[in-house]
Design a protein around this motif. Sequence first.
Motif, PDB file in Angstrom:
ATOM      1  N   SER A  22     -33.158 -16.273  -7.668  1.00  0.00           N
ATOM      2  CA  SER A  22     -32.671 -17.453  -6.949  1.00  0.00           C
ATOM      3  C   SER A  22     -31.733 -17.083  -5.805  1.00  0.00           C
ATOM      4  O   SER A  22     -31.592 -17.843  -4.844  1.00  0.00           O
ATOM      5  N   GLN A  25     -32.761 -17.145  -2.053  1.00  0.00           N
ATOM      6  CA  GLN A  25     -32.758 -18.394  -1.292  1.00  0.00           C
ATOM      7  C   GLN A  25     -31.532 -18.499  -0.388  1.00  0.00           C
ATOM      8  O   GLN A  25     -31.558 -19.180   0.638  1.00  0.00           O
ATOM      9  N   THR A  28     -30.995 -14.834   2.701  1.00  0.00           N
ATOM     10  CA  THR A  28     -32.193 -14.674   3.524  1.00  0.00           C
ATOM     11  C   THR A  28     -31.908 -13.704   4.670  1.00  0.00           C
ATOM     12  O   THR A  28     -30.748 -13.487   5.047  1.00  0.00           O
ATOM     13  N   ILE A 136     -25.631 -21.611  -4.145  1.00  0.00           N
ATOM     14  CA  ILE A 136     -26.827 -22.355  -4.570  1.00  0.00           C
ATOM     15  C   ILE A 136     -26.442 -23.743  -5.055  1.00  0.00           C
ATOM     16  O   ILE A 136     -27.063 -24.757  -4.690  1.00  0.00           O
ATOM     17  N   ARG A 139     -25.431 -25.944  -2.122  1.00  0.00           N
ATOM     18  CA  ARG A 139     -26.621 -26.317  -1.347  1.00  0.00           C
ATOM     19  C   ARG A 139     -27.367 -27.453  -2.043  1.00  0.00           C
ATOM     20  O   ARG A 139     -27.774 -28.442  -1.400  1.00  0.00           O
ATOM     21  N   HIS A 199     -26.382 -22.580   5.659  1.00  0.00           N
ATOM     22  CA  HIS A 199     -27.365 -23.328   4.867  1.00  0.00           C
ATOM     23  C   HIS A 199     -27.123 -24.835   4.830  1.00  0.00           C
ATOM     24  O   HIS A 199     -28.064 -25.578   4.466  1.00  0.00           O
TER      25      HIS A 199
END
Length: 532
Positions: A22, A25, A28, A136, A139, A199
Amino acid sequence: MAVPKERILLQPAQIHAATGPSHAQILTPEALAFLAGLHRRFDGRRRELLAARRERQARYDAGQLPDFRADTAAIREGQWTVARIPTALLDRRVEITGPVERKMIINALNSGAKVFMADFEDSSAPTFANQIDGQINLRDAVNGDICHTSPEGRFYRVNDNPAVLIVRPRGWHLPERHVTVDGETMAGALVDFGLFAFHNARTLQARDRGPYFYLPKLEAMEEAALWDEVMSATEEALDLPHGCMKATVLIETLPAVFQMHEILHALKDRVVGLNCGRWDYIFSYLKTFRGHRNRLLPERSQVQMTVPFLKAYSELLIQTCHRRGAFAMGGMAAQIPIKGDEAANDAALAKVRADKLREVQAGHDGTWVAHPALVPVAQEIFDKYMPSPNQLNVVRADVSVTRDQLIAPCAGSISRAGFDNNVDVALRYTAAWLDGLGCVPIHHLMEDAATAEIARSQLWQWLHHGNVEFTDHAPINVVLFDQVLAAHTHRLRASQHPGAARADEAATLLAQLTHAEQLGDFLTLPAYAQLH
């Protein structure tokens, strides 16, 4: 064959940690290239400013006292205000804070608070997994699809009308050893800020939600100016309107209190307020005056916001902010519910109410709590005494604060119980932090790094200035400290408390810091080397 310099400069940031599927993500190629650009452009200046901190502290160690700057008098005396405050931030009467752990994010967004400060700093132990999992989680929260199922099968999701999100990256001084650019370690601040902005900034800006940030541990206007440059460059790189990124600055260092006008001015296109980060502020007082025998502080329980130097700090912050059209945010209530003891719980809530009443009557525009159960308690007080969204109209013309008032010694005493509590809290928090937890319930308070910093700094101060006594006139010395630490380490090791498995490592680190000839700048710097 040597790699051409041009190719080195084009390389993205490098990751030196085990990552899960994960995490890709977030990490990147485009995001890592963005981080590399931030580092190359701004890290040199960051290092210069950290060197300036060390030079400033050396002057304080030599006997100089902090004061208002002569070279910035025109800023303090000038007639100017900060930019317009966004509609989403006009009412901040209750803000809840907490780490970037998934379930805690959901509970905080659902708490009924106006604002949730998601914390990559003092309430997070910065393992690389914690930091990237936090990215994460945020986001998903920004995208509106965050949810969580507990091991017991309970399902969590965000309700309608969640709190407004503000993110706190790490301070300028903290490294992120798992991310390098051109062989240099990146600043944790740039990693946290950069990944979140890359992000989420476009999504938040499209919703008129910033993005918004809390900026910690600043000591000077130049450090605020660097943040302004970082945000301006990020807006340009992400094709966002200038000034859409907004910042609230924590005034949690003693040097910064003498530059509040200047800090607001350095960020005037994007700053929306200052916050009384009172626990770190007490720690900064201890650290700034580590070489000053005449400025010892009494035990932590006696250093409340009503003592003269803290009252002066709070009132000057309110006056400064409202003169410039910015919010003056109050401090943290760290209490958590005491289950099974109604009388003790009522007494704890009474302390919260008294503290919030003091803040709202002084002119603060909002306040902080650490637990969802305190949101209605704080809101009740602010609703009653602040029916309008804020108190920018309260100018506090009655406030006139001098340098000597801001650094006045605090009268009080040191009890054996107070000494014991400092050892206990510093040890338990450090052990939990080393075990990956940065937000730790201890004695019915939700503690973060600031409390441990106060506790270990006071221990150092009492031991190194000599002839410091308890209320019963027994001497405070290293032999006693070692005995008390050993006893608490034994108890923690045999307990079910968070961090019990790291008790011995925490005790060794705490002993080293307390025995050292000079008070260390931050507990979290040497502890970071031991964080798995």
